[in-house]
Scaffold this active site. Structure first.
Site, PDB file in Angstrom:
ATOM      1  N   LYS A 111       0.818  -1.218   0.000  1.00 15.04           N
ATOM      2  CA  LYS A 111       0.000   0.000   0.000  1.00 15.04           C
ATOM      3  C   LYS A 111       0.846   1.259   0.000  1.00 15.04           C
ATOM      4  CE  LYS A 111      -4.478  -1.318   1.778  1.00 15.04           C
ATOM      5  NZ  LYS A 111      -5.532  -1.006   2.748  1.00 15.04           N
ATOM      6  N   LYS A 194      -4.720 -10.030  -7.002  1.00  5.84           N
ATOM      7  CA  LYS A 194      -5.903 -10.127  -6.147  1.00  5.84           C
ATOM      8  C   LYS A 194      -7.001  -9.171  -6.623  1.00  5.84           C
ATOM      9  CE  LYS A 194      -5.859  -8.232  -2.091  1.00  5.84           C
ATOM     10  NZ  LYS A 194      -5.554  -7.797  -0.733  1.00  5.84           N
ATOM     11  N   LYS A 197     -10.366  -3.489  -4.072  1.00  7.29           N
ATOM     12  CA  LYS A 197     -11.208  -2.295  -4.133  1.00  7.29           C
ATOM     13  C   LYS A 197     -10.491  -1.157  -4.847  1.00  7.29           C
ATOM     14  CE  LYS A 197     -13.133  -3.152   0.478  1.00  7.29           C
ATOM     15  NZ  LYS A 197     -12.700  -3.025   1.869  1.00  7.29           N
TER      16      LYS A 197
HETATM   17  P1  TYM Z   1     -10.728  -5.491   3.727  1.00  7.67           P
HETATM   18  O1  TYM Z   1     -11.715  -4.409   3.939  1.00  7.67           O
HETATM   19  O2  TYM Z   1      -9.617  -5.272   2.764  1.00  7.67           O
HETATM   20  O3  TYM Z   1     -11.458  -6.815   3.268  1.00  7.67           O
HETATM   21  C1  TYM Z   1     -12.556  -7.344   3.992  1.00  7.67           C
HETATM   22  C2  TYM Z   1     -12.525  -8.853   3.952  1.00  7.67           C
HETATM   23  O4  TYM Z   1     -12.533  -9.311   2.600  1.00  7.67           O
HETATM   24  C3  TYM Z   1     -11.445 -10.211   2.388  1.00  7.67           C
HETATM   25  N1  TYM Z   1     -10.958 -10.036   1.015  1.00  7.67           N
HETATM   26  C4  TYM Z   1     -10.847 -11.028   0.129  1.00  7.67           C
HETATM   27  N2  TYM Z   1     -11.121 -12.347   0.221  1.00  7.67           N
HETATM   28  C5  TYM Z   1     -10.917 -13.111  -0.876  1.00  7.67           C
HETATM   29  N3  TYM Z   1     -10.452 -12.595  -2.056  1.00  7.67           N
HETATM   30  C6  TYM Z   1     -10.168 -11.278  -2.199  1.00  7.67           C
HETATM   31  N4  TYM Z   1      -9.732 -10.797  -3.349  1.00  7.67           N
HETATM   32  C7  TYM Z   1     -10.353 -10.434  -1.062  1.00  7.67           C
HETATM   33  N5  TYM Z   1     -10.172  -9.111  -0.840  1.00  7.67           N
HETATM   34  C8  TYM Z   1     -10.537  -8.885   0.437  1.00  7.67           C
HETATM   35  C9  TYM Z   1     -10.396  -9.810   3.399  1.00  7.67           C
HETATM   36  O5  TYM Z   1      -9.501 -10.873   3.671  1.00  7.67           O
HETATM   37  C10 TYM Z   1     -11.245  -9.442   4.592  1.00  7.67           C
HETATM   38  O6  TYM Z   1     -11.584 -10.587   5.336  1.00  7.67           O
HETATM   39  N6  TYM Z   1      -7.649  -5.392   7.634  1.00  7.67           N
HETATM   40  C11 TYM Z   1      -8.969  -5.796   7.212  1.00  7.67           C
HETATM   41  C12 TYM Z   1     -10.097  -5.196   8.016  1.00  7.67           C
HETATM   42  C13 TYM Z   1     -10.001  -5.401   9.490  1.00  7.67           C
HETATM   43  C14 TYM Z   1     -10.200  -6.615  10.192  1.00  7.67           C
HETATM   44  C15 TYM Z   1     -10.036  -6.312  11.571  1.00  7.67           C
HETATM   45  C16 TYM Z   1     -10.487  -7.903   9.791  1.00  7.67           C
HETATM   46  C17 TYM Z   1      -9.743  -4.447  10.412  1.00  7.67           C
HETATM   47  N7  TYM Z   1      -9.763  -4.988  11.663  1.00  7.67           N
HETATM   48  C18 TYM Z   1     -10.169  -7.282  12.556  1.00  7.67           C
HETATM   49  C19 TYM Z   1     -10.606  -8.892  10.789  1.00  7.67           C
HETATM   50  C20 TYM Z   1     -10.437  -8.570  12.136  1.00  7.67           C
HETATM   51  C21 TYM Z   1      -9.150  -5.386   5.769  1.00  7.67           C
HETATM   52  O7  TYM Z   1      -8.496  -4.505   5.262  1.00  7.67           O
HETATM   53  O8  TYM Z   1     -10.143  -5.979   5.134  1.00  7.67           O
END
Ligand code: TYM
Length: 332
Positions: A111, A194, A197
């Site tokens: 990032k 991947k 967003k």
């Molecule tokens: P974020 O917002 O990027 O993504 C949310 C969830 O979607 C999953 N994900 C994917 N799974 C499969 N294929 C993909 N291409 C893909 N892109 C995203 C992510 O693995 C996630 O489960 N850091 C986290 C948010 C967070 C969090 C937490 C998660 C903050 N605090 C505590 C769990 C526990 C994040 O950026 O997710």
């Protein structure tokens, strides 16, 4: 007691990866675990967000949770900034985790890109806030997609170090739950990247807000190779785009990839893509309609978030008190 915590950033373009890698699994897990689901707006601002857009996407992600089938009576659904304990525990976690651990985080490197000096301190400290999110509720399990694995390892290390440093087993060592046939959904334009967003091409992903026509168009244009679909999973080796589409189909149909190939293997991609479009539209269409209904009623969403924040606070408060006592913060 088994308790799950998980979160999604309200940074726009909620996509099929978020749904299949995370949200869809939560819908099933809510029946087995005490469940807490969070819209992590504080994580979102580690990269600049337009304020009005952040407010809108906070509601949109909440609407997606609800439309996917997460029951706000059974589960706690709230947004991170509404519970101050996240920021309070994050500071303590900042003092527990080591610079060396943070320096190894691949997501930060991706990032921040080449100009690390210009990245916010918040982006660097992101995993400490994530550890705080999870530990504030003493969550035992965290259901996420594969890309969050390294952050969860850091959460375990942070919990362990805190417990050792203070000589008290305050925090559990949280287990990741990385489930299903689509734990890493890839871009529709490049099977080695991947689905994300932030990718500039909207045709690289299926957004949860896309209508049927757009879903059909994106699947039709998805990159493939000239060979027909293999009949066995081994045949997907070295064919990342084919493997991705089969994984998506399997996850949407809730069936193993073997079964998908037994049924559709040998067909040209045009036929498979039509079947995938029908499946995606029939799954995502009703969700999309419910999201739109909810978004037209923001008061309904806000009421759910308000109640969720109160319930989250009721769990977090005593944990934070215990942490403050453990650290030696005077509570008068
Ligand atoms: P974020 O917002 O990027 O993504 C949310 C969830 O979607 C999953 N994900 C994917 N799974 C499969 N294929 C993909 N291409 C893909 N892109 C995203 C992510 O693995 C996630 O489960 N850091 C986290 C948010 C967070 C969090 C937490 C998660 C903050 N605090 C505590 C769990 C526990 C994040 O950026 O997710």
């Amino acid at each position: 007691m088994k308790r799950i915590f998980s979160g999604v950033q309200p940074t726009g373009n909620l996509h099929l990866g978020n749904y299949l890698g995370a949200i869809r699994n939560w819908v099933r897990l809510q029946h087995e675990y005490e469940s807490i689901f969070c819209v992590v707006d504080m994580h979102a601002i580690t990269v600049w967000q337009d304020p009005a857009e952040l407010t809108r996407t906070t509601r949109e992600v909440t609407a997606a949770f609800l439309a996917a089938g997460i029951d706000p009576e059974r589960c706690v659904i709230f947004h991170q900034s509404a519970v101050p304990g996240h920021a309070q525990l994050a500071w303590i976690m900042n003092c527990v985790v080591r610079m060396g651990w943070m320096n190894r985080m691949t997501q930060f490197k991706e990032k921040a890109g080449k100009h690390r000096e210009n990245a916010s301190v918040g982006l660097f400290a992101y995993p400490a806030l994530m550890a705080a999110d999870i530990l504030l509720y003493k969550a035992t399990h965290v259901p996420v997609g594969e890309d969050q694995k390294q952050h969860l390892e850091l959460t375990r290390d942070a919990a362990q170090k805190f417990n050792t440093d203070f000589g008290r087993a305050v925090f559990p060592l949280t287990e990741p739950l990385i489930l299903g046939a689509a734990t890493r959904v890839m871009s529709l334009r490049d099977g080695t990247k991947k689905m994300s967003k932030s990718e500039t091409s909207d045709f690289s992903r299926i957004n949860l807000t896309d209508d049927a026509d757009l879903i059909a168009q994106k699947i039709r244009k998805a990159k493939t190779d000239p060979e027909p679909l293999p009949r066995e999973v081994d045949g997907l080796e070295g064919r990342p785009e084919a493997a991705n589409l089969v994984g998506i189909y399997a996850a949407l149909a809730d069936t193993p990839r073997e079964a998908v190939l037994a049924e559709l293997g040998g067909q040209p991609f045009s036929a498979f893509k039509q079947a995938l479009t029908d499946l995606a539209v029939s799954t995502l269409g009703p969700m999309n309609a419910e999201m739109n209904r909810l978004l037209a009623n923001p008061d309904e969403i806000d009421a759910i978030l308000k109640r969720g924040a109160e319930r989250a606070q009721a769990i977090a408060g005593p944990v934070l008190d215990e942490v403050y006592d453990t650290v030696g913060f005077l509570r008068v």
